[in-house]
Write an enzyme that holds these catalytic residues in place. Structure first.
Site, PDB file in Angstrom:
ATOM      1  N   ARG A 104      32.517  39.838  45.654  1.00 51.34           N
ATOM      2  CA  ARG A 104      33.666  40.715  45.653  1.00 51.34           C
ATOM      3  C   ARG A 104      34.920  39.878  45.830  1.00 51.34           C
ATOM      4  NH1 ARG A 104      34.280  45.505  50.009  1.00 51.34           N
ATOM      5  NH2 ARG A 104      35.063  43.760  51.222  1.00 51.34           N
ATOM      6  N   THR A 108      41.305  41.722  45.269  1.00 51.03           N
ATOM      7  CA  THR A 108      41.248  42.972  44.471  1.00 51.03           C
ATOM      8  C   THR A 108      40.080  43.862  44.883  1.00 51.03           C
ATOM      9  OG1 THR A 108      39.787  42.010  42.812  1.00 51.03           O
ATOM     10  CG2 THR A 108      42.159  41.706  42.477  1.00 51.03           C
ATOM     11  N   ASP A 200      30.182  40.606  57.449  1.00 55.14           N
ATOM     12  CA  ASP A 200      29.813  40.168  56.091  1.00 55.14           C
ATOM     13  C   ASP A 200      28.313  39.836  56.071  1.00 55.14           C
ATOM     14  OD1 ASP A 200      31.389  38.607  53.463  1.00 55.14           O
ATOM     15  OD2 ASP A 200      29.256  38.302  53.853  1.00 55.14           O
ATOM     16  N   ASP A 203      27.247  36.277  54.781  1.00 52.20           N
ATOM     17  CA  ASP A 203      27.570  35.206  55.730  1.00 52.20           C
ATOM     18  C   ASP A 203      26.635  35.238  56.937  1.00 52.20           C
ATOM     19  OD1 ASP A 203      29.609  34.126  54.233  1.00 52.20           O
ATOM     20  OD2 ASP A 203      31.179  35.303  55.208  1.00 52.20           O
TER      21      ASP A 203
HETATM   22  O1  PRP Z   1      30.761  47.902  47.747  1.00 47.05           O
HETATM   23  P1  PRP Z   1      31.613  46.673  47.578  1.00 47.05           P
HETATM   24  O2  PRP Z   1      33.050  46.922  47.979  1.00 47.05           O
HETATM   25  O3  PRP Z   1      31.515  46.094  46.201  1.00 47.05           O
HETATM   26  O4  PRP Z   1      31.121  45.615  48.647  1.00 47.05           O
HETATM   27  C1  PRP Z   1      29.793  45.330  48.860  1.00 47.05           C
HETATM   28  C2  PRP Z   1      29.439  43.991  48.354  1.00 47.05           C
HETATM   29  O5  PRP Z   1      30.075  42.973  49.156  1.00 47.05           O
HETATM   30  C3  PRP Z   1      29.072  42.107  49.692  1.00 47.05           C
HETATM   31  O6  PRP Z   1      28.865  41.012  48.889  1.00 47.05           O
HETATM   32  P2  PRP Z   1      29.874  39.747  48.895  1.00 47.05           P
HETATM   33  O7  PRP Z   1      30.945  39.934  47.869  1.00 47.05           O
HETATM   34  O8  PRP Z   1      30.337  39.500  50.285  1.00 47.05           O
HETATM   35  O9  PRP Z   1      28.960  38.573  48.373  1.00 47.05           O
HETATM   36  P3  PRP Z   1      27.817  37.792  49.172  1.00 47.05           P
HETATM   37  O10 PRP Z   1      26.620  38.711  49.203  1.00 47.05           O
HETATM   38  O11 PRP Z   1      27.593  36.574  48.370  1.00 47.05           O
HETATM   39  O12 PRP Z   1      28.319  37.490  50.552  1.00 47.05           O
HETATM   40  C4  PRP Z   1      27.864  43.002  49.763  1.00 47.05           C
HETATM   41  O13 PRP Z   1      26.664  42.283  49.915  1.00 47.05           O
HETATM   42  C5  PRP Z   1      27.963  43.787  48.497  1.00 47.05           C
HETATM   43  O14 PRP Z   1      27.419  43.130  47.362  1.00 47.05           O
HETATM   44  O1  URA Z   2      31.478  45.517  55.425  1.00 50.98           O
HETATM   45  C1  URA Z   2      31.209  44.856  54.415  1.00 50.98           C
HETATM   46  C2  URA Z   2      31.800  45.106  53.166  1.00 50.98           C
HETATM   47  C3  URA Z   2      31.442  44.333  52.106  1.00 50.98           C
HETATM   48  N1  URA Z   2      30.539  43.356  52.267  1.00 50.98           N
HETATM   49  C4  URA Z   2      29.959  43.104  53.457  1.00 50.98           C
HETATM   50  O2  URA Z   2      29.120  42.185  53.584  1.00 50.98           O
HETATM   51  N2  URA Z   2      30.319  43.850  54.511  1.00 50.98           N
HETATM   52 MG    MG Z   3      29.491  38.458  51.579  1.00 49.12          MG
END
Ligand code: PRP
Ligand code: URA
Ligand code: MG
Length: 209
Positions: A104, A108, A200, A203
């Site tokens: 994400r 944005t 997150d 992470d």
């Molecule tokens: O519903 P949304 O607003 O799209 O957010 C949710 C997304 O954000 C996080 O991923 P992230 O972008 O942090 O990637 P990662 O799993 O690599 O940490 C999570 O694991 C989802 O995929």
């Molecule tokens: O709360 C949140 C939102 C997006 N992605 C995450 O990992 N946590």
């Molecule tokens: Mg993430």
């Protein structure tokens, strides 16, 4: 309209508390995410079709049920969705696993795609998209669209924690998709993180922050 199933079993609630706790380190976090995924798999697979086969117990011949030839596909959204794969595979070992890489954009909040590798026969499979977090819903909506564009017809979404905003976005864009969650939280904050959420998920699983 797809259904939203909240799996509020006491074991799931208990484990979710420690998943949320900021003092839970990556090792325990990974273990708990795996365990909750396994418990959720029980309900997500409830409608798998059965067929009767003949077997022989030590006493006599009998007919008994097994899961029929229905094929399942698990599709974790990288990275955080990876944490849910092993728990699911424990219960559905014959499932194939496809990966969709999305992150994400922090400004944005829109999903950016960076990887995709899917089983060849996804149009024949019941697909379960895995991601611990459903926040704005942008990532799940994009991943599901991605699968539909490649012929997928039967898709479920499984999240640990969802925001109401994310559920609304997925049900509006994909009314045919049922959503399974362990909890629906309050709302999103100004950074589109779920409140209270767990931070997150990627992470915390991989220790990158
Ligand atoms: O519903 P949304 O607003 O799209 O957010 C949710 C997304 O954000 C996080 O991923 P992230 O972008 O942090 O990637 P990662 O799993 O690599 O940490 C999570 O694991 C989802 O995929
Ligand atoms: O709360 C949140 C939102 C997006 N992605 C995450 O990992 N946590
Ligand atoms: Mg993430």
């Amino acid at each position: 309209m797809g259904k939203v199933v909240v799996l509020d079993h006491p074991l799931i609630k208990h484990k979710l508390t420690f998943i949320r706790d900021k003092n839970t380190g990556s090792k325990d976090f990974r273990e708990l995410v795996k365990e909750v995924s396994m418990l959720m798999a029980y309900e997500v697979t409830r409608d798998l079709p059965l067929e009767e086969i003949e077997i022989e117990t030590p006493i006599c011949k009998t007919k008994s049920q097994v899961i029929s030839g229905k094929k399942v596909g698990l599709v974790p959204i990288l990275r955080a969705g990876l944490g849910m794969v092993d728990g699911m595979l424990n219960l559905i070992p014959a499932a194939k696993v496809g990966h969709i890489g999305l992150y994400r954009d922090p400004e944005t909040f829109k999903p950016v795609e960076y990887y995709c590798k899917l089983p060849q026969d996804i149009e024949e499979r019941d697909l379960i998209v895995l991601d611990p977090m459903l926040a704005t819903g942008g990532s799940a909506v994009a991943a599901i669209q991605f699968l539909k564009d490649r012929g997928a017809k039967n898709i479920k979404l499984m999240n640990l924690i969802a925001a109401p905003e994310g559920i609304e976005a997925v049900t509006a864009a994909h009314p045919d998709v049922d959503i399974y969650v362990a909890n629906v939280d309050e709302k999103l904050n100004e950074h589109a993180y779920i409140i209270p959420g767990l931070g997150d998920a990627g992470d915390r699983l991989f220790g990158t922050k």
